[in-house]
Structures are given as C-alpha cells and as structure tokens.
Design an enzyme around this catalytic site. Structure first.
Site, PDB file in Angstrom:
ATOM      1  CG  ASP A   1      -5.498   3.150  -6.464  1.00  0.00           C
ATOM      2  OD1 ASP A   1      -5.593   4.386  -6.662  1.00  0.00           O
ATOM      3  OD2 ASP A   1      -4.490   2.499  -6.787  1.00  0.00           O
TER       4      ASP A   1
ATOM      5  CE  LYS B   1       1.264   7.050 -11.490  1.00  0.00           C
ATOM      6  NZ  LYS B   1       1.738   6.424 -10.255  1.00  0.00           N
TER       7      LYS B   1
ATOM      8  CE1 TYR C   1       1.006   0.817 -11.503  1.00  0.00           C
ATOM      9  CE2 TYR C   1       1.145   0.340  -9.154  1.00  0.00           C
ATOM     10  CZ  TYR C   1       1.730   0.779 -10.331  1.00  0.00           C
ATOM     11  OH  TYR C   1       3.046   1.160 -10.326  1.00  0.00           O
TER      12      TYR C   1
ATOM     13  NE  ARG D   1      13.207   5.896  11.372  1.00  0.00           N
ATOM     14  CZ  ARG D   1      12.951   5.180  12.486  1.00  0.00           C
ATOM     15  NH1 ARG D   1      11.792   4.569  12.611  1.00  0.00           N
ATOM     16  NH2 ARG D   1      13.853   5.070  13.441  1.00  0.00           N
TER      17      ARG D   1
END
Length: 387
Positions: A181, A206, A107, A56
């Site tokens: 972003d 994306k 968004y 992790r």
C-alpha cells in the site's frame, strides 16, 4: 532508493503532468475527455482484440488515468471504485485456505476485511509488527505459492516504516506474493515495484486525486507480470462490478497533474510541524519518518525520496484531551480522510475498528498546502485550549 528519473528519462514530476494524454494532433483535446457511455458499437463480425465491448469492461477515461499512474509506478495499472475495492480484489487472489501476512496496525479497513475473511474460513491471517523485519520474515516460514504479504509503509496511523526490499526478497524466495500500500508515500516518494513487489495498491481518494472529491482505487503490477495478476484482477473488477465512474477517473487524473507540487508543499510543512510539535510541552511523542528520532529514520532515508505529508503525535493527556484538540482547530478540518489540499486531523481510536494498539491520545495529521505558519498557529491554540 531510486534516482529521480522515470519512463523515457523524465522526472516523476514531469510524468505526472504528461502521462495519460492522447497523441498531440491539431484541433484535438489535450486530455482524454470524460466518456459517458454504458455501451460501445460492436465489431462487424467476431469480437476483435481491443474491443471495449461493454461499459463494465473498460472506458477511455479509466485508461488515461491508468496509463498515467502506471507510468509513475513502473507497471500496468487498473482503476477500481475505491481503495477498499482494490484491497478486496487483491485478497481475493489468495486461494481458499491460504494465508495473508498483514501489519498488526494497518489501515483499519484492511484489517477488518482480512479478519472477516478469516472468520468465514476463507483464509488465515498472520499479523506482525511491520517495522520488526526479523519477525515479518519469520512469519513467512511455511508459506508458499498463493500466499500473500500485504505491506504498508509508512503505516496508517503509526507511521512505521517497513524494510520493503528485505521483506519482498524473502517473500519472493518462498513464492509468496507481495502487495504494498503506497498511499501515504505516493509514487513520487517511493516505488515498491522497483524493489520487486508484485503489486502496488493506492487509495487514489487520497493524494493521487488530492481534492477530497473522489472515491477511487488503483493497483499496479510488474511490467512482465509473470503470474498474470493484472488479468485476474481485471476479471475480478468486471465480474464484481467494482468499477470507477468515468467522471471520477477524469477528476483523479486532473488532480494527479499537480501531485508533485502538492507533495512538495505538504512534505515541507509536515517536516516543520513535526519538528515544532516535538518541542511542545503538551506532546509526548511525534511520529514522522523524517525526524532523526524516528526508529526507522535511516531506513526511510534509504528507501524514500522524501517523507511525505502525514504525521502523528501523542498528547500528554488522554482521549478526551485529544478530542478537544480536534474540536478546537479552525483551519485543520476534523475528518477521517486525508491527502487533500486542505489539512485535516483525527483521533484514530475514536473508531471502533481501529487497533487497540493505537494510543488513545494519538492524533493523525494530514498536512495540506496552506501556509505552514497559519497551520502551526491553529495547532498551538487548539493545544492550549485543550489543556
């Protein structure tokens, strides 16, 4: 905005292909392989600097991707399980009772999360029209250290362009953090860190991955990172378990290798489609930063290397007509995601979480790498079918 060189004087297209590789040596793989493990052998005595420790905490497959994206953006990067995992981690930087300034039409996932945090009393939100620079700067009044401005440029799905340099400078002067972003533009078309942003956020699901087969997010900080933001974000990722899988990281890095080619093709097609849609009788407005008719066209020219593969248009008809267009396409995939090699479209207001400021008949297009004439013919027949 920027010149066309990146780390070590190489063009960004070259960096996308070469960064994140291990040193070349005989009989060794050219790229970091997928490392499937939850555990690592410990140091003989006390933990040593650089120890991976536990699955992790780190993974070589993540590191290779982070090195490559960091080289493109100009700072150290961290990968997360998704773009929203990154947004959540960034909002978590704001102390209890702090304030976040966000676009009034961002968004939808960002706005929903910010609204939920505000309703829980975790922070307060100031929503602003991101293209109105004076209003955005005025919203910073009274804010200070620990507060945050979240910017999108271009925005999803309205394709508004923020004056990043001006807003970032105003925020920095007040001690307010800025996170941009950069999902739509990608680091090939825009590098917010070079304009002074503290953080850059990507939904790597994306364009960076580019093949609609990965969920993954990335955040990149300034190289000097004076406030230790990346260490705080790493701690959040570790404690909250918002980690990517090694296979996802490997796939994203493989997709990144063709980013320049995909962006070049999709941008060229999007520009041509935007021009043609502007002349179609069924279309009332086209939103694309590369069109001279776009309200922030001159700003986009200064701020970006290119205008990208995303655009939106509004129909003369209503929501029903827009839904009919989306249902009638044969090549364009009707889907809620974007940035893949395949072209996709969607009426954004079909989702309950979308802003009511988004027009009912607005259709968002994500232009892929298919032949532009085929894409245009499909749009034309869909528009005619709907009318």
């Amino acid at each position: 905005m920027n010149d066309d060189t990146s780390r070590d004087g190489l063009a960004p297209a070259t960096v996308a292909v070469t960064a994140g590789r291990p040193p070349a040596s005989p009989n060794q793989p050219m790229n970091v392989p997928v490392v499937f493990t939850s555990t690592y052998t410990a140091s003989d005595f006390a933990p040593q600097s650089g120890d991976l420790g536990y699955g992790r905490w780190g993974n070589p497959s993540w590191t290779a991707l982070e090195d490559a994206v960091g080289a493109l953006e100009g700072g150290p990067a961290l990968s997360f399980a998704s773009g929203m995992a990154v947004v959540s981690a960034v909002l978590n930087l704001v102390p209890l009772g702090g304030t976040v300034v966000i676009p009034d039409i961002p968004y939808s996932g960002t706005s929903q999360l910010a609204r939920e945090l505000a309703e829980a009393g975790r922070l307060s939100v100031r929503a602003v029209p991101i293209a109105d620079t004076d209003v955005v700067v005025a919203a910073l009044d009274g804010l200070g250290a620990g507060d945050l401005v979240v910017l999108e440029s271009p925005t999803n799905p309205m394709m508004d362009v923020a004056d990043l340099a001006t807003v970032i400078a105003a925020a920095r002067g007040r001690g307010v953090l800025t996170a941009v972003d950069n999902t739509f533009a990608t680091p090939l078309l825009q590098q917010p860190l070079s304009l002074g942003a503290d953080l850059v956020v990507h939904s790597a699901t994306k364009y960076l991955s580019g093949h609609s087969d990965v969920l993954l997010g990335l955040v990149v900080a300034q190289s000097d990172d004076p406030q230790g933001l990346l260490a705080r974000l790493h701690g959040h990722r570790t404690i909250n378990g918002a980690i990517p899988g090694p296979m996802e990281a490997w796939l994203a890095l493989r997709g990144l290798r063709t980013l320049a080619l995909r962006i070049e093709r999709s941008s060229a097609s999007a520009a041509e489609l935007a021009r043609r849609l502007g002349d179609h009788p069924a279309v009332t407005r086209v939103r694309y930063p590369g069109l001279p008719s776009h309200p922030q066209f001159e700003l986009a020219q200064r701020q970006m290397r290119g205008f990208g593969g995303m655009l939106s248009f509004e129909l003369a008809g209503d929501a029903t007509a827009a839904e009919k267009v989306c249902a009638a396409t044969r090549l364009w995939v009707h889907t809620t995601s974007l940035g893949g090699v395949e072209s996709s479209l969607e009426r954004r207001r079909r989702h309950g979480g979308e802003s009511v400021l988004v027009p009912e008949s607005l259709i968002r297009l994500s232009t892929g790498i298919e032949d532009v004439e085929d894409l245009w013919a499909d749009l034309v027949q869909a528009l005619e079918s709907a009318s």
